[in-house]
Design a protein around this motif. Structure first.
Motif, mmCIF file in Angstrom:
data_model
loop_
_atom_site.group_PDB
_atom_site.id
_atom_site.type_symbol
_atom_site.label_atom_id
_atom_site.label_comp_id
_atom_site.label_asym_id
_atom_site.label_seq_id
_atom_site.Cartn_x
_atom_site.Cartn_y
_atom_site.Cartn_z
ATOM 1 N N GLY A 14 0.817 -1.215 0.000
ATOM 2 C CA GLY A 14 0.000 0.000 0.000
ATOM 3 C C GLY A 14 0.842 1.253 0.000
ATOM 4 N N LEU A 15 1.940 1.217 0.737
ATOM 5 C CA LEU A 15 2.816 2.387 0.820
ATOM 6 C C LEU A 15 3.435 2.701 -0.536
ATOM 7 C CD1 LEU A 15 4.070 4.470 2.740
ATOM 8 C CD2 LEU A 15 5.879 2.805 3.228
ATOM 9 N N ALA A 16 3.902 1.668 -1.242
ATOM 10 C CA ALA A 16 4.483 1.883 -2.568
ATOM 11 C C ALA A 16 3.429 2.402 -3.542
ATOM 12 C CB ALA A 16 5.079 0.576 -3.082
ATOM 13 N N ALA A 17 2.222 1.848 -3.466
ATOM 14 C CA ALA A 17 1.152 2.307 -4.355
ATOM 15 C C ALA A 17 0.862 3.791 -4.141
ATOM 16 C CB ALA A 17 -0.109 1.474 -4.119
ATOM 17 N N LEU A 18 0.798 4.216 -2.870
ATOM 18 C CA LEU A 18 0.543 5.634 -2.585
ATOM 19 C C LEU A 18 1.711 6.515 -3.013
ATOM 20 C CD1 LEU A 18 -1.246 5.677 0.900
ATOM 21 C CD2 LEU A 18 -2.230 5.973 -1.390
ATOM 22 N N SER A 19 2.918 5.991 -2.948
ATOM 23 C CA SER A 19 4.072 6.755 -3.406
ATOM 24 C C SER A 19 3.975 7.031 -4.895
ATOM 25 C CB SER A 19 5.364 5.986 -3.095
ATOM 26 O OG SER A 19 6.504 6.749 -3.443
ATOM 27 N N LEU B 64 -7.172 -2.356 5.517
ATOM 28 C CA LEU B 64 -7.905 -1.162 5.077
ATOM 29 C C LEU B 64 -7.003 -0.217 4.292
ATOM 30 C CD1 LEU B 64 -10.003 -0.415 8.298
ATOM 31 C CD2 LEU B 64 -10.846 -1.324 6.128
ATOM 32 N N PHE B 65 -5.773 -0.075 4.756
ATOM 33 C CA PHE B 65 -4.784 0.783 4.084
ATOM 34 C C PHE B 65 -4.566 0.311 2.651
ATOM 35 C CE2 PHE B 65 -0.121 1.755 3.470
ATOM 36 C CZ PHE B 65 -0.279 3.120 3.304
ATOM 37 N N LEU B 66 -4.369 -0.996 2.483
ATOM 38 C CA LEU B 66 -4.140 -1.559 1.153
ATOM 39 C C LEU B 66 -5.393 -1.451 0.292
ATOM 40 C CD1 LEU B 66 -2.141 -3.046 -0.679
ATOM 41 C CD2 LEU B 66 -2.977 -5.197 0.282
ATOM 42 N N ALA B 67 -6.569 -1.653 0.908
ATOM 43 C CA ALA B 67 -7.828 -1.590 0.172
ATOM 44 C C ALA B 67 -8.095 -0.194 -0.385
ATOM 45 C CB ALA B 67 -8.986 -2.021 1.069
ATOM 46 N N VAL B 68 -7.560 0.828 0.266
ATOM 47 C CA VAL B 68 -7.708 2.203 -0.220
ATOM 48 C C VAL B 68 -6.597 2.543 -1.207
ATOM 49 C CG1 VAL B 68 -7.619 4.633 0.453
ATOM 50 C CG2 VAL B 68 -8.923 2.998 1.833
ATOM 51 N N THR C 51 -4.350 2.527 -8.891
ATOM 52 C CA THR C 51 -4.764 2.001 -10.196
ATOM 53 C C THR C 51 -5.493 3.065 -11.004
ATOM 54 O OG1 THR C 51 -4.980 -0.222 -9.264
ATOM 55 C CG2 THR C 51 -6.097 0.208 -11.344
ATOM 56 N N ARG C 52 -6.375 3.797 -10.355
ATOM 57 C CA ARG C 52 -7.137 4.836 -11.044
ATOM 58 C C ARG C 52 -6.198 5.956 -11.546
ATOM 59 N NH1 ARG C 52 -10.698 5.475 -7.538
ATOM 60 N NH2 ARG C 52 -10.038 7.364 -6.455
ATOM 61 N N VAL C 53 -5.295 6.389 -10.703
ATOM 62 C CA VAL C 53 -4.365 7.465 -11.100
ATOM 63 C C VAL C 53 -3.438 6.976 -12.213
ATOM 64 C CG1 VAL C 53 -2.457 8.903 -10.298
ATOM 65 C CG2 VAL C 53 -4.463 8.593 -8.857
ATOM 66 N N PHE C 54 -2.930 5.748 -12.063
ATOM 67 C CA PHE C 54 -2.000 5.208 -13.035
ATOM 68 C C PHE C 54 -2.667 5.016 -14.406
ATOM 69 C CE2 PHE C 54 0.629 1.908 -15.013
ATOM 70 C CZ PHE C 54 1.912 2.384 -14.738
ATOM 71 N N SER C 55 -3.977 4.782 -14.411
ATOM 72 C CA SER C 55 -4.686 4.506 -15.649
ATOM 73 C C SER C 55 -5.127 5.754 -16.394
ATOM 74 C CB SER C 55 -5.928 3.637 -15.365
ATOM 75 O OG SER C 55 -5.555 2.391 -14.804
ATOM 76 N N ARG C 56 -4.989 6.905 -15.782
ATOM 77 C CA ARG C 56 -5.425 8.129 -16.449
ATOM 78 C C ARG C 56 -4.610 8.367 -17.720
ATOM 79 N NH1 ARG C 56 -5.222 12.349 -11.560
ATOM 80 N NH2 ARG C 56 -3.079 12.201 -12.281
ATOM 81 N N GLU C 57 -5.269 8.788 -18.763
ATOM 82 C CA GLU C 57 -4.582 9.018 -20.030
ATOM 83 C C GLU C 57 -3.538 10.120 -19.925
ATOM 84 O OE1 GLU C 57 -4.686 7.419 -22.795
ATOM 85 O OE2 GLU C 57 -6.268 6.022 -22.263
ATOM 86 N N ASN C 58 -3.836 11.136 -19.115
ATOM 87 C CA ASN C 58 -2.950 12.294 -19.035
ATOM 88 C C ASN C 58 -2.069 12.262 -17.809
ATOM 89 O OD1 ASN C 58 -5.002 12.665 -17.200
ATOM 90 N ND2 ASN C 58 -5.235 14.863 -17.587
#
Length: 239
Positions: free
Chosen positions: A140-145, A221-225, A231-238
């Motif tokens: 979760g920490l790496a994902a948020l980074s 819960l941390f990982l679930a958020v 994923t949503r941020v990484f998938s943005r086209e811009n």
């Protein structure tokens, strides 16, 4: 399966330079060598108290700052080239996160071996369970980074991330237990999952399970958020 292929690719690149592994352990290792004898010799605490805190420090440094990697990929167009490959963007993200977790696991093993040489005598099952808890938290920490890096950009991420690590480390109680802190500081500390992980690690290292359930719920819960947000941020086209 694609995520594991991506992770294996990044791990091969990472382990080609063993300096990466050693460098990550340097700062917690220095605390172990220079702060540890003072910490344990003065009666403030034991190795069972200090080493779990150093594992949290290692996690924050390794996974909390891993967004630097994607900053450079974004700057030089590597990220955009990866996005047009057949691999899903979710797999590209998870592959990176898994690479960070494996790197942290190797560095943590090195740190624990060094700590054992200095006098750590913790429960082996407790250490294994503690490492598992830290690794899940690190995902979760790496994902948020990565979220922070893609959102803030290459100019703002370095100072923001570098500044955020210090208060998070102190609030976790990694260096000194937070039980004696002022009430407001203790409440702020309890609001982070890192405090609960450090407390659980100390219990596990001592052969106890006190506070472990609370830490597991907090990390889940941390990982679930963190992972869906990343994923949503990484998938943005811009992005």
């Amino acid at each position: 399966m694609t995520a594991f292929v991506v992770a294996a690719h990044y791990l091969r690149e990472t382990f080609r330079n063993r300096f990466v592994i050693v460098f990550g352990v340097v700062q917690p290792g220095l605390y172990l060598v220079f702060f540890g004898p003072v910490f344990t010799g003065s009666g403030v605490g034991t190795w069972d108290v200090l080493v779990p805190g150093l594992l949290m420090q290692l996690a924050l440094l390794t996974c909390g700052l891993t967004g630097f990697n994607i900053v450079f990929d974004h700057r030089f167009g590597v990220l955009e080239r990866l996005r047009v490959t057949p691999a899903s963007r979710f797999a590209l993200l998870v592959g990176r996160v898994l690479k960070d977790a494996v790197l942290l696991l190797v560095q943590a093993a090195v740190l624990l071996a060094l700590a054992a040489a200095f006098g750590l005598r913790a429960s082996v099952p407790g250490m294994v369970a503690g490492l598992a808890l830290v690794i899940v938290m690190a995902l979760g920490l790496a994902a948020l980074s990565y979220v922070a890096a893609l959102t803030l950009g290459d100019e703002l991420f370095p100072p923001v991330a570098g500044t955020a690590v210090v208060p998070l480390l102190l609030l976790s109680g990694a260096l000194l237990p937070m039980e004696g802190a002022p009430a407001w500081l203790d409440v702020a500390s309890q609001a982070t999952p890192f405090r609960h992980v450090v407390d659980a690690l100390r219990s596990l290292f001592a052969g106890s399970t006190e506070g472990v359930g609370q830490a597991v719920v907090g990390v889940a819960l941390f990982l679930a958020v963190a992972l869906p947000l990343a994923t949503r941020v990484f998938s943005r086209e811009n992005a």
